[in-house]
Write a protein that holds these residues in place. Structure first.
Motif, PDB file in Angstrom:
ATOM      1  N   PHE A   1       0.837  -1.203   0.000  1.00 47.21           N
ATOM      2  CA  PHE A   1       0.000   0.000   0.000  1.00 47.21           C
ATOM      3  C   PHE A   1       0.872   1.254   0.000  1.00 47.21           C
ATOM      4  N   ARG A   2       1.962   1.232   0.761  1.00 39.47           N
ATOM      5  CA  ARG A   2       2.862   2.379   0.767  1.00 39.47           C
ATOM      6  C   ARG A   2       3.491   2.581  -0.605  1.00 39.47           C
ATOM      7  N   GLN A   3       3.861   1.480  -1.262  1.00 38.62           N
ATOM      8  CA  GLN A   3       4.400   1.591  -2.612  1.00 38.62           C
ATOM      9  C   GLN A   3       3.348   2.105  -3.591  1.00 38.62           C
ATOM     10  N   LEU A   4       2.088   1.721  -3.356  1.00 43.50           N
ATOM     11  CA  LEU A   4       1.007   2.155  -4.243  1.00 43.50           C
ATOM     12  C   LEU A   4       0.813   3.661  -4.178  1.00 43.50           C
ATOM     13  N   ILE A   5       0.682   4.205  -2.986  1.00 46.84           N
ATOM     14  CA  ILE A   5       0.430   5.633  -2.859  1.00 46.84           C
ATOM     15  C   ILE A   5       1.689   6.446  -3.164  1.00 46.84           C
ATOM     16  N   SER A   6       2.865   5.841  -3.013  1.00 46.99           N
ATOM     17  CA  SER A   6       4.088   6.551  -3.370  1.00 46.99           C
ATOM     18  C   SER A   6       4.221   6.689  -4.875  1.00 46.99           C
ATOM     19  N   GLY A   7       3.681   5.726  -5.621  1.00 43.62           N
ATOM     20  CA  GLY A   7       3.778   5.780  -7.070  1.00 43.62           C
ATOM     21  C   GLY A   7       2.736   6.642  -7.737  1.00 43.62           C
ATOM     22  N   MET A   8       1.711   7.083  -7.002  1.00 40.48           N
ATOM     23  CA  MET A   8       0.673   7.918  -7.603  1.00 40.48           C
ATOM     24  C   MET A   8       1.154   9.362  -7.699  1.00 40.48           C
ATOM     25  N   PRO A   9       1.122   9.942  -8.892  1.00 48.42           N
ATOM     26  CA  PRO A   9       1.622  11.317  -9.074  1.00 48.42           C
ATOM     27  C   PRO A   9       0.615  12.360  -8.624  1.00 48.42           C
ATOM     28  N   THR A  10       0.260  12.333  -7.346  1.00 53.21           N
ATOM     29  CA  THR A  10      -0.767  13.248  -6.860  1.00 53.21           C
ATOM     30  C   THR A  10      -0.311  14.695  -6.895  1.00 53.21           C
ATOM     31  N   GLY A  11       0.975  14.928  -6.651  1.00 51.64           N
ATOM     32  CA  GLY A  11       1.447  16.298  -6.629  1.00 51.64           C
ATOM     33  C   GLY A  11       1.405  16.969  -7.988  1.00 51.64           C
ATOM     34  N   ASN A  12       1.680  16.192  -9.060  1.00 51.28           N
ATOM     35  CA  ASN A  12       1.727  16.769 -10.400  1.00 51.28           C
ATOM     36  C   ASN A  12       0.405  16.673 -11.149  1.00 51.28           C
ATOM     37  N   LEU A  13      -0.540  15.897 -10.633  1.00 49.77           N
ATOM     38  CA  LEU A  13      -1.781  15.686 -11.386  1.00 49.77           C
ATOM     39  C   LEU A  13      -2.548  16.982 -11.554  1.00 49.77           C
ATOM     40  N   ARG A  14      -2.800  17.692 -10.443  1.00 56.38           N
ATOM     41  CA  ARG A  14      -3.605  18.906 -10.536  1.00 56.38           C
ATOM     42  C   ARG A  14      -2.873  19.993 -11.313  1.00 56.38           C
ATOM     43  N   ALA A  15      -1.541  20.082 -11.114  1.00 59.27           N
ATOM     44  CA  ALA A  15      -0.789  21.102 -11.841  1.00 59.27           C
ATOM     45  C   ALA A  15      -0.812  20.833 -13.341  1.00 59.27           C
ATOM     46  N   ARG A  16      -0.624  19.577 -13.739  1.00 59.30           N
ATOM     47  CA  ARG A  16      -0.639  19.253 -15.164  1.00 59.30           C
ATOM     48  C   ARG A  16      -2.046  19.403 -15.731  1.00 59.30           C
ATOM     49  N   LEU A  17      -3.059  18.976 -14.975  1.00 52.61           N
ATOM     50  CA  LEU A  17      -4.428  19.118 -15.453  1.00 52.61           C
ATOM     51  C   LEU A  17      -4.805  20.588 -15.599  1.00 52.61           C
ATOM     52  N   SER A  18      -4.401  21.424 -14.657  1.00 48.36           N
ATOM     53  CA  SER A  18      -4.693  22.857 -14.759  1.00 48.36           C
ATOM     54  C   SER A  18      -4.009  23.470 -15.972  1.00 48.36           C
ATOM     55  N   SER A  19      -2.775  23.030 -16.242  1.00 46.04           N
ATOM     56  CA  SER A  19      -2.055  23.573 -17.389  1.00 46.04           C
ATOM     57  C   SER A  19      -2.703  23.154 -18.700  1.00 46.04           C
ATOM     58  N   MET A  20      -3.127  21.897 -18.794  1.00 41.40           N
ATOM     59  CA  MET A  20      -3.735  21.415 -20.031  1.00 41.40           C
ATOM     60  C   MET A  20      -5.143  21.957 -20.204  1.00 41.40           C
ATOM     61  N   ALA A  21      -5.886  22.092 -19.105  1.00 38.35           N
ATOM     62  CA  ALA A  21      -7.267  22.581 -19.199  1.00 38.35           C
ATOM     63  C   ALA A  21      -7.330  24.065 -19.492  1.00 38.35           C
ATOM     64  N   ASP A  22      -6.258  24.789 -19.203  1.00 35.68           N
ATOM     65  CA  ASP A  22      -6.267  26.233 -19.448  1.00 35.68           C
ATOM     66  C   ASP A  22      -6.446  26.538 -20.931  1.00 35.68           C
ATOM     67  N   GLN A  23      -5.955  25.673 -21.818  1.00 33.70           N
ATOM     68  CA  GLN A  23      -6.080  25.903 -23.253  1.00 33.70           C
ATOM     69  C   GLN A  23      -7.445  25.492 -23.802  1.00 33.70           C
ATOM     70  N   THR A  24      -8.220  24.753 -23.035  1.00 33.82           N
ATOM     71  CA  THR A  24      -9.529  24.293 -23.494  1.00 33.82           C
ATOM     72  C   THR A  24     -10.682  25.083 -22.898  1.00 33.82           C
ATOM     73  N   GLY A  25     -10.392  26.025 -21.997  1.00 31.09           N
ATOM     74  CA  GLY A  25     -11.458  26.804 -21.380  1.00 31.09           C
ATOM     75  C   GLY A  25     -12.214  26.065 -20.292  1.00 31.09           C
ATOM     76  N   ILE A  26     -11.635  25.009 -19.750  1.00 34.31           N
ATOM     77  CA  ILE A  26     -12.268  24.223 -18.687  1.00 34.31           C
ATOM     78  C   ILE A  26     -11.584  24.556 -17.376  1.00 34.31           C
ATOM     79  N   ALA A  27     -12.369  24.864 -16.355  1.00 33.52           N
ATOM     80  CA  ALA A  27     -11.835  25.185 -15.036  1.00 33.52           C
ATOM     81  C   ALA A  27     -11.624  23.907 -14.235  1.00 33.52           C
TER      82      ALA A  27
END
Length: 543
Positions: free
Chosen positions: A391-417
Motif C-alpha cells: 500500500f505504501r508503494q502504491l500511494i508513493s507511485g501515484m503522481p498526486t502532486g503533479n496531477l492537478r498542476a498538469r491538469l490545470s495547465s492542459m485545461a487552461d487551453q480548453t477553457g475548462i476550469a
C-alpha cells in the motif's frame, strides 16, 4: 463514533504561470555533437564547483559572495553563462532546503506515531484515526529501537538546518545509487557512465527581454537557426562571428509554435536548454517562458453547466458527469494508464489519460472538472502504515502532486476550469450512498465511480448523502422526519408536487386524479375534511 474533521471549501485552481515546449535537434553534424559535448562538460564542471561554493556559504550567503562567485566564473565562460550557472545553484540550494524541511516533518510525524503506540498496552486495538498498540513484545522491542534511530536522525537534521548545511548530488542521488545495482537496472558500467556524465552537463541559459530574439547566449532565430555563445576556453571552435557556433540543423516547434514565434519577433525573454537523452541517443532543445496567470472565474460560473467528477487511482481515472443539480447522468468513464517504467513513460501515460479526459469533458459540454486536492507526503510513512508495504508503494507511485498542476495547465487551453475539493471521506461516503443505487443489471458501479460522484457533488456544494425515503411506519412518529430534505428557505418547499405525465400507480391513469393536489379533499389526519360538522338527516315520519 470519532469526530469528523471539518471539510475545507472547494476552490478553482489557478492556471499555469509558465510554458515549456520541446523539439528535437535532428541531423546534427558530427562536429555539432562534439561542440555540444565539450560545452556541456566544461560548463558542467563550473556548475559543480559553484554549487559546492554555494553550499559552503550556507546561511552566510549575500550579494557580495554572489558577485565574487559570478566574477570568477565569468573569466572561465562569459558573463551570461556565469549568471545562468549561479542562478541554477541558488535554485538547487533552495530546493534542497525545502526537501530538508519536509524530511524533518516526516521524521517528527514518525516519532509521534511510534511514541503513541509504544505507550499503549501490547495487543490493544486501535480506533478510526488512532492506531493501537503493537501485537507482540518482539515488535514492541523492535519499534522502541527504531524510535531511537529516528530521534538521532532528527537531531542531526535539525542541527544541519540550523547551520544551513544541505546535501546536493549533481546528476541525481537515484542515478548515483544505481551504480551499485547495475544488474537490477539492466545497465552496463559504460552505459551508466554515459548517463551520469550527461546528467551532470550544463547547457541552459536564461532569457533577456529586449535582447535579440530574447536570448543572447542560446539564440534561436525565427527561421529556426540555433547558435550558441561559446565559453572563453572554447572560442576557437566558433564558426560564426563574435565567438558563436551555429548548428547545422534548423529547428521548429510543433506545439505552441505560433506563441514562440511571436515572442521571438518581439525580442521577449525565452530560456533555452539543450540536453542529451542517452537512452534514445537524441539531442533535444527546450524553450520556456513565463506567462501571466489566467484570471480564475467564479466557481458558480464554472458549475453552471454541470461538472465532471474525477477520482484518481493507481491505474486509472474514474470520471462521471453530473448535471447542475448534482445528479449523475450517462455512464461512468475510465481512463487507464500505466505508472511502471521510467519517469518519462509515467509522465506520458498521465498526459495521455488527461488528454482523453479533457476531450470527453468538452464533448459533454461542461466547463469544470472536479478533482481531489490530494497530498500523500505525510500519508506514506512506514510508521503510519506498518507492514502494509504494498500500500505504501502504491500511494508513493501515484503522481498526486503533479496531477492537478498538469491538469490545470492542459485545461487552461480548453477553457475548462479545475476545481479542487477536500478529499476527506469521498471514497467512503461515495460507496455508502451511491454505489448500490447506481448499480444496475447491465452496469456494475465500482467504488471509484461512486467516489467520482461524491467529488462532483462536493464541488457543487451539495451534500454527498442522497435524499432519503420517508419513514415507513406511522409517517414520522417513530423514525422521525427524513434526514435530508429541502431547507427552510427553499422556494415552494410546502407546495404540491408537480404533476408527472403518465401513470404513477396502477389505479390512476394519465389525465386523472384531479384532487391529487387538494390536500383537503383527502382524508388525512389534521386536515379540514376530518373536522367538518357532520349531521344525520332526519328520519321520514312515514316510517
Amino acid at each position: 463514533m470519532a469526530d469528523l474533521r471539518p471539510i475545507e471549501a472547494s476552490f478553482v485552481a489557478s492556471g499555469p504561470s509558465g510554458v515549456a515546449i520541446r523539439t528535437r535537434l535532428k541531423d546534427l553534424a558530427p562536429g555539432d555533437e562534439k561542440v555540444l559535448r565539450l560545452v556541456g562538460v566544461h560548463l558542467g564542471s563550473l556548475a559543480s564547483k559553484d554549487i559546492k561554493a554555494r553550499c559552503r556559504d550556507g546561511l552566510g550567503h549575500s550579494g557580495g559572495t554572489w558577485a565574487v562567485r559570478k566574477r570568477e566564473l565569468t573569466a572561465l565562460s562569459s558573463s551570461r553563462w556565469a549568471g545562468s550557472i549561479t542562478k541554477a545553484s541558488h535554485d538547487q540550494w533552495a530546493l534542497a532546503r525545502r526537501c530538508q524541511s519536509a524530511h524533518i516533518q516526516n521524521l517528527e510525524a514518525g516519532i509521534r506515531t511510534l511514541t503513541h503506540r509504544l505507550s499503549l498496552p501490547i495487543g490493544q486495538k486501535g480506533a478510526k484515526g488512532a492506531p493501537g498498540g503493537y501485537r507482540s513484545r518482539q515488535e514492541w522491542h523492535a519499534k522502541s529501537r527504531r524510535v531511537q534511530v529516528l530521534e538521532d536522525r532528527l537531531e542531526r537534521e535539525r542541527a544541519a538546518r540550523e547551520a544551513g548545511l544541505v546535501h546536493v548530488v549533481r546528476g541525481g542521488k537515484r542515478l548515483a545509487r544505481t551504480r551499485h545495482h547495475l544488474q537490477a537496472a539492466q545497465l552496463t558500467a559504460s552505459e551508466w557512465r554515459g548517463q551520469w556524465e550527461a546528467e551532470r552537463w550544463f547547457c541552459q541559459a536564461d532569457g533577456e527581454s529586449g535582447k535579440r530574439y530574447g536570448n543572447e547566449t542560446i539564440r534561436v532565430s525565427p527561421v529556426g537557426e540555433v547558435s550558441i555563445k561559446l565559453p572563453a576556453p572554447l572560442a576557437h571552435l566558433a564558426n560564426a562571428p563574435h565567438g558563436r557556433y551555429v548548428l547545422a540543423c534548423p529547428v521548429a516547434f510543433a506545439h505552441r509554435g505560433t506563441e514562440w514565434a511571436d515572442r521571438v519577433a518581439a525580442n521577449r525573454a525565452i530560456a533555452y536548454r539543450i540536453h542529451l537523452d542517452t537512452g534514445r541517443d537524441r539531442w533535444y532543445l527546450t524553450a520556456s517562458w513565463q506567462i501571466p496567470p489566467t484570471p480564475t472565474i467564479p466557481i458558480e460560473a464554472a458549475l453552471a453547466h454541470g461538472v465532471v467528477g474525477v477520482d484518481m487511482n493507481a491505474d486509472h481515472l474514474a470520471a462521471w458527469r453530473l448535471d447542475a443539480h448534482g445528479n449523475p447522468t450517462g455512464a461512468p468513464r475510465r481512463f487507464f494508464y500505466d505508472l511502471t517504467g521510467t519517469a518519462e513513460h509515467r509522465d506520458a501515460q498521465v498526459r495521455h489519460a488527461l488528454t482523453r479526459l479533457l476531450h470527453w469533458a468538452r464533448a459533454c459540454g461542461v466547463k469544470a472538472i472536479a478533482v481531489e486536492d490530494l497530498d500523500f507526503a505525510a500519508e506514506k510513512t512506514r510508521e503510519k502504515h506498518g507492514r502494509r508495504k504494498r500500500f505504501r508503494q502504491l500511494i508513493s507511485g501515484m503522481p498526486t502532486g503533479n496531477l492537478r498542476a498538469r491538469l490545470s495547465s492542459m485545461a487552461d487551453q480548453t477553457g475548462i476550469a479545475v476545481i479542487a475539493v477536500d478529499p476527506a471521506y469521498t471514497s467512503r461516503w461515495g460507496a455508502q450512498h451511491w454505489q448500490k443505487p447506481l448499480t444496475t443489471t447491465t452496469r456494475k458501479t465500482t467504488r471509484h465511480d461512486a467516489a467520482a460522484v461524491a467529488i462532483g457533488r462536493r464541488a457543487q456544494g451539495h451534500p454527498i448523502r442522497r435524499r432519503t425515503a420517508p419513514p415507513p411506519a406511522h409517517q414520522s412518529d417513530e423514525q422521525g422526519h427524513r434526514t435530508v430534505q429541502a431547507g427552510r428557505c427553499a422556494p415552494r418547499r410546502e407546495g404540491t408536487r408537480p404533476r408527472i405525465i403518465g401513470p404513477r400507480t396502477r389505479s390512476v391513469h394519465a389525465g386523472r386524479g384531479a384532487n391529487a393536489g387538494d390536500q383537503n379533499a383527502q382524508h388525512r389526519w389534521g386536515r379540514s375534511a376530518e373536522h367538518e360538522t357532520w349531521q344525520q338527516d332526519s328520519l321520514p315520519l312515514s316510517l
